[in-house]
Design an enzyme around this catalytic site. Structure first.
Site, PDB file in Angstrom:
ATOM      1  N   LYS A 107       6.057  -5.744 -16.311  1.00  0.00           N
ATOM      2  CA  LYS A 107       7.099  -4.992 -14.918  1.00  0.00           C
ATOM      3  C   LYS A 107       9.080  -4.743 -15.779  1.00  0.00           C
ATOM      4  O   LYS A 107       8.830  -5.675 -17.432  1.00  0.00           O
ATOM      5  CB  LYS A 107       7.175  -6.750 -14.313  1.00  0.00           C
ATOM      6  CG  LYS A 107       8.039  -6.323 -12.847  1.00  0.00           C
ATOM      7  CD  LYS A 107       6.808  -6.377 -11.742  1.00  0.00           C
ATOM      8  CE  LYS A 107       7.782  -5.734 -10.820  1.00  0.00           C
ATOM      9  NZ  LYS A 107       6.838  -5.451  -9.925  1.00  0.00           N
ATOM     10  N   GLY A 148       8.530 -11.175   7.526  1.00  0.00           N
ATOM     11  CA  GLY A 148       9.381  -9.595   6.730  1.00  0.00           C
ATOM     12  C   GLY A 148       8.372  -8.360   7.890  1.00  0.00           C
ATOM     13  O   GLY A 148       7.476  -8.936   7.658  1.00  0.00           O
ATOM     14  N   GLY A 161       8.765  -4.879   6.969  1.00  0.00           N
ATOM     15  CA  GLY A 161       9.348  -3.672   5.340  1.00  0.00           C
ATOM     16  C   GLY A 161       8.100  -3.115   5.053  1.00  0.00           C
ATOM     17  O   GLY A 161       7.301  -2.857   6.056  1.00  0.00           O
ATOM     18  N   HIS A 162       8.412  -2.723   3.888  1.00  0.00           N
ATOM     19  CA  HIS A 162       7.274  -1.104   3.774  1.00  0.00           C
ATOM     20  C   HIS A 162       6.047  -2.210   4.156  1.00  0.00           C
ATOM     21  O   HIS A 162       5.204  -1.353   3.935  1.00  0.00           O
ATOM     22  CB  HIS A 162       8.012  -1.444   2.200  1.00  0.00           C
ATOM     23  CG  HIS A 162       9.356  -0.602   1.981  1.00  0.00           C
ATOM     24  ND1 HIS A 162       9.908  -0.801   1.620  1.00  0.00           N
ATOM     25  CD2 HIS A 162       8.919   0.955   2.446  1.00  0.00           C
ATOM     26  CE1 HIS A 162      11.129   0.192   1.263  1.00  0.00           C
ATOM     27  NE2 HIS A 162      10.322   0.827   2.071  1.00  0.00           N
ATOM     28  N   VAL A 163       6.071  -3.463   3.556  1.00  0.00           N
ATOM     29  CA  VAL A 163       4.647  -3.991   3.370  1.00  0.00           C
ATOM     30  C   VAL A 163       4.031  -4.985   5.064  1.00  0.00           C
ATOM     31  O   VAL A 163       2.890  -4.407   5.192  1.00  0.00           O
ATOM     32  CB  VAL A 163       4.001  -5.370   2.497  1.00  0.00           C
ATOM     33  CG1 VAL A 163       2.827  -5.909   2.946  1.00  0.00           C
ATOM     34  CG2 VAL A 163       4.591  -4.677   1.082  1.00  0.00           C
ATOM     35  N   TYR A 180       5.730  -4.300   8.075  1.00  0.00           N
ATOM     36  CA  TYR A 180       5.704  -3.076   9.081  1.00  0.00           C
ATOM     37  C   TYR A 180       4.662  -2.540   9.557  1.00  0.00           C
ATOM     38  O   TYR A 180       3.505  -2.525  10.771  1.00  0.00           O
ATOM     39  CB  TYR A 180       6.548  -2.387   9.515  1.00  0.00           C
ATOM     40  CG  TYR A 180       6.836  -1.691  10.595  1.00  0.00           C
ATOM     41  CD1 TYR A 180       7.924  -2.683  11.810  1.00  0.00           C
ATOM     42  CD2 TYR A 180       6.263  -0.900  11.214  1.00  0.00           C
ATOM     43  CE1 TYR A 180       7.624  -2.673  12.697  1.00  0.00           C
ATOM     44  CE2 TYR A 180       6.348  -0.065  12.982  1.00  0.00           C
ATOM     45  CZ  TYR A 180       7.379  -1.383  13.614  1.00  0.00           C
ATOM     46  OH  TYR A 180       7.041  -1.136  14.322  1.00  0.00           O
TER      47      TYR A 180
HETATM   48  P1  NAD Z   1      11.545  -4.957   2.186  1.00  0.00           P
HETATM   49  O1  NAD Z   1      12.498  -5.233   1.290  1.00  0.00           O
HETATM   50  O2  NAD Z   1      10.898  -3.436   2.076  1.00  0.00           O
HETATM   51  O3  NAD Z   1      10.616  -6.136   3.156  1.00  0.00           O
HETATM   52  C1  NAD Z   1      11.301  -7.129   2.993  1.00  0.00           C
HETATM   53  C2  NAD Z   1      11.304  -7.816   4.717  1.00  0.00           C
HETATM   54  O4  NAD Z   1      11.636  -9.194   4.523  1.00  0.00           O
HETATM   55  C3  NAD Z   1      12.903  -7.212   5.020  1.00  0.00           C
HETATM   56  O5  NAD Z   1      12.787  -6.452   6.915  1.00  0.00           O
HETATM   57  C4  NAD Z   1      14.143  -8.031   5.192  1.00  0.00           C
HETATM   58  O6  NAD Z   1      14.667  -8.219   5.871  1.00  0.00           O
HETATM   59  C5  NAD Z   1      13.028  -9.446   6.191  1.00  0.00           C
HETATM   60  N1  NAD Z   1      13.420 -10.063   5.463  1.00  0.00           N
HETATM   61  C6  NAD Z   1      13.887 -11.144   4.602  1.00  0.00           C
HETATM   62  N2  NAD Z   1      13.788 -12.082   4.068  1.00  0.00           N
HETATM   63  C7  NAD Z   1      13.857 -13.142   5.552  1.00  0.00           C
HETATM   64  C8  NAD Z   1      13.145 -13.689   6.207  1.00  0.00           C
HETATM   65  N3  NAD Z   1      13.578 -15.207   5.450  1.00  0.00           N
HETATM   66  N4  NAD Z   1      12.551 -14.583   6.975  1.00  0.00           N
HETATM   67  C9  NAD Z   1      11.726 -12.965   7.469  1.00  0.00           C
HETATM   68  N5  NAD Z   1      12.872 -11.760   7.010  1.00  0.00           N
HETATM   69  C10 NAD Z   1      12.783 -11.495   6.134  1.00  0.00           C
HETATM   70  O7  NAD Z   1      10.154  -5.660   0.819  1.00  0.00           O
HETATM   71  P2  NAD Z   1       8.824  -5.085   0.880  1.00  0.00           P
HETATM   72  O8  NAD Z   1       8.557  -3.746  -0.047  1.00  0.00           O
HETATM   73  O9  NAD Z   1       8.099  -4.973   1.585  1.00  0.00           O
HETATM   74  O10 NAD Z   1       7.919  -6.711   0.084  1.00  0.00           O
HETATM   75  C11 NAD Z   1       7.702  -7.303   0.363  1.00  0.00           C
HETATM   76  C12 NAD Z   1       7.224  -8.685  -0.293  1.00  0.00           C
HETATM   77  O11 NAD Z   1       5.567  -7.593  -0.335  1.00  0.00           O
HETATM   78  C13 NAD Z   1       7.499  -9.412  -1.280  1.00  0.00           C
HETATM   79  O12 NAD Z   1       7.734 -10.257  -2.058  1.00  0.00           O
HETATM   80  C14 NAD Z   1       7.559  -8.056  -2.527  1.00  0.00           C
HETATM   81  O13 NAD Z   1       7.503  -8.081  -3.471  1.00  0.00           O
HETATM   82  C15 NAD Z   1       6.062  -8.377  -1.931  1.00  0.00           C
HETATM   83  N6  NAD Z   1       4.867  -7.019  -2.858  1.00  0.00           N
HETATM   84  C16 NAD Z   1       5.390  -5.540  -2.287  1.00  0.00           C
HETATM   85  C17 NAD Z   1       4.497  -4.662  -2.345  1.00  0.00           C
HETATM   86  C18 NAD Z   1       5.016  -3.165  -2.108  1.00  0.00           C
HETATM   87  O14 NAD Z   1       4.009  -2.418  -2.403  1.00  0.00           O
HETATM   88  N7  NAD Z   1       5.969  -2.952  -0.941  1.00  0.00           N
HETATM   89  C19 NAD Z   1       3.481  -5.000  -3.256  1.00  0.00           C
HETATM   90  C20 NAD Z   1       3.138  -6.099  -3.901  1.00  0.00           C
HETATM   91  C21 NAD Z   1       4.063  -7.371  -3.503  1.00  0.00           C
END
Ligand code: NAD
Length: 371
Positions: free
Chosen positions: A99, A196, A198-200, A202
């Protein structure tokens, strides 16, 4: 003997680190290598951590974030690179864990010069670290780094189309866990609380909705909750109320550390399975969930879609092939849960044991024969 070197500017509280105490860091866990990368002209300050190359080169994303200080960045990179070792190993993939984190605000500090400098830094690892996108970095940023190094993810044409692979993997883990815990083959009518969007979170909601699940969602960004209400008929609740939601499944997809002494007693769900990294505030919270009769699917298994995607791209990068490959998470989750039921060990202990067995076997294969 000289006194231990203390990095000027590092906080003096319990989270601080002296250079000589690096190996005692609570997150160190026998990392093979931790590098501090600096390029003053390009404005780059970064850390690269390679937890293990026992199974193959360390693969993992590059996070760009305005960390409070180096100690916070170090704890993050160590925890995340270890997690990558576990994701690859539980999926039986030929990668280790790595990482990187760039200290800075991606909206303000990310420049082409900085990305080129990061690419050159990755090149210096000679393939022992393969860099991917993460929070604060994008596929476009990787494309810039690729002019300096070929050791990046998303190098093929198809991989340039973002696919919701992590969400797809989480869906498959939920399906396996629902089959195991509720003895049913579908998720229609089940209530899933997703934290949450976000990318995951939604796309996960979209997949769940398409399969007839009822959604309760929360996001600190009200616009995202409104969108889920309008597009997916989700019921949205304030951020903190998601722990009290009447739901069969709780899916943390925002932050790490959300399962703790305060939140676990509030959960109504009998199953926790989500995309966030490091969901347990402390290791003992796995037992706390079990004590309440809640089945916890290890986070590093549910959210391993990205590393499977990377591997699949080198074999067949068509989206249909990638999604089919990521769907293996369903069978892996099912096998962990079956072994858990057979042995009485919690699923996390089972998954950790499988990872430990695979790492030990790989190290034994590499060890030179004794003279
Ligand atoms: P992101 O930033 O796109 O989305 C996170 C969402 O969570 C945002 O919409 C944010 O507003 C919301 N959020 C933040 N604090 C919050 C709270 N207290 N309550 C409710 N919502 C809240 O991030 P992501 O890429 O969707 O990743 C989400 C999680 O999944 C992270 O922990 C990340 O490390 C993990 N992850 C992501 C991926 C990936 O492919 N993106 C892969 C493995 C793990």
């Amino acid at each position: 003997m000289r006194a231990p070197a203390v990095r000027p500017g590092w906080p003096a509280d319990a989270g601080s680190v002296t250079l000589l105490s690096m190996f005692e860091h609570p997150e160190f866990d026998a990392h093979e290598m931790v590098a501090f990368v600096h390029d003053r002209a390009a404005g780059l300050s970064a850390l690269v951590a390679i937890h293990s190359t026992a199974l193959g080169p360390g693969f993992g994303g590059c996070r760009m974030y305005p960390y409070r200080d180096e100690a916070e960045a170090l704890a993050d990179v160590l925890r995340l690179s270890r997690g990558m070792t576990y994701k690859a190993a539980i999926c039986d993939l030929p990668y280790g864990g790595g990482k990187s984190v760039i200290l800075g605000d991606p909206r303000r500090d990310k420049t082409p010069a900085l990305l080129h400098a990061m690419g050159r830094a990755v090149e210096r690892f000679g393939g022992r670290y393969i860099i991917a996108d993460d929070v604060g970095t994008s596929l476009d940023d990787l494309a810039v780094m690729r002019s300096e190094t070929r050791h990046t993810a998303a190098a093929t044409d198809a991989a340039k189309q973002p696919l919701p692979v992590t969400a797809w993997g989480v869906l498959n883990a939920i399906q396996a866990a629902v089959a195991h815990a509720f003895a049913r083959s579908d998720i229609e009518g089940l209530a899933v609380a997703v934290q949450g969007l976000g990318h995951v979170g939604y796309p996960l909601c979209r997949f769940l909705r398409e399969r007839g699940a009822r959604l309760v969602v929360s996001d600190v960004d009200a616009a995202r909750s409104c969108r889920a209400e309008a597009e997916l008929a989700a019921a949205s609740v304030p951020a903190d109320a998601i722990y009290d939601a009447e739901a069969d499944v709780f899916s943390p997809c925002a932050l790490g550390g959300v399962l703790d002494d305060a939140t676990i007693p509030r959960l109504k769900a009998r199953l926790v399975c989500g995309g966030a990294n490091n969901q347990l505030a402390e290791a003992r919270h796995d037992a706390a969930l079990a004590a309440r009769g809640i089945l916890y699917v290890p986070d590093y298994l549910a959210n391993a879609g990205g590393v499977i995607d990377f591997h699949q791209e080198s074999i067949d990068d068509r989206p249909s092939a990638v999604l089919a490959s990521v769907a293996r998470i369903r069978a892996i989750t099912a096998s962990v849960l079956v072994r858990s039921a057979a042995t009485g060990q919690r699923p996390l202990a089972v998954a950790d044991a499988i990872v430990a067995e695979r790492l030990a076997a790989a190290r034994a294969r590499r060890r030179p024969p004794s003279a």
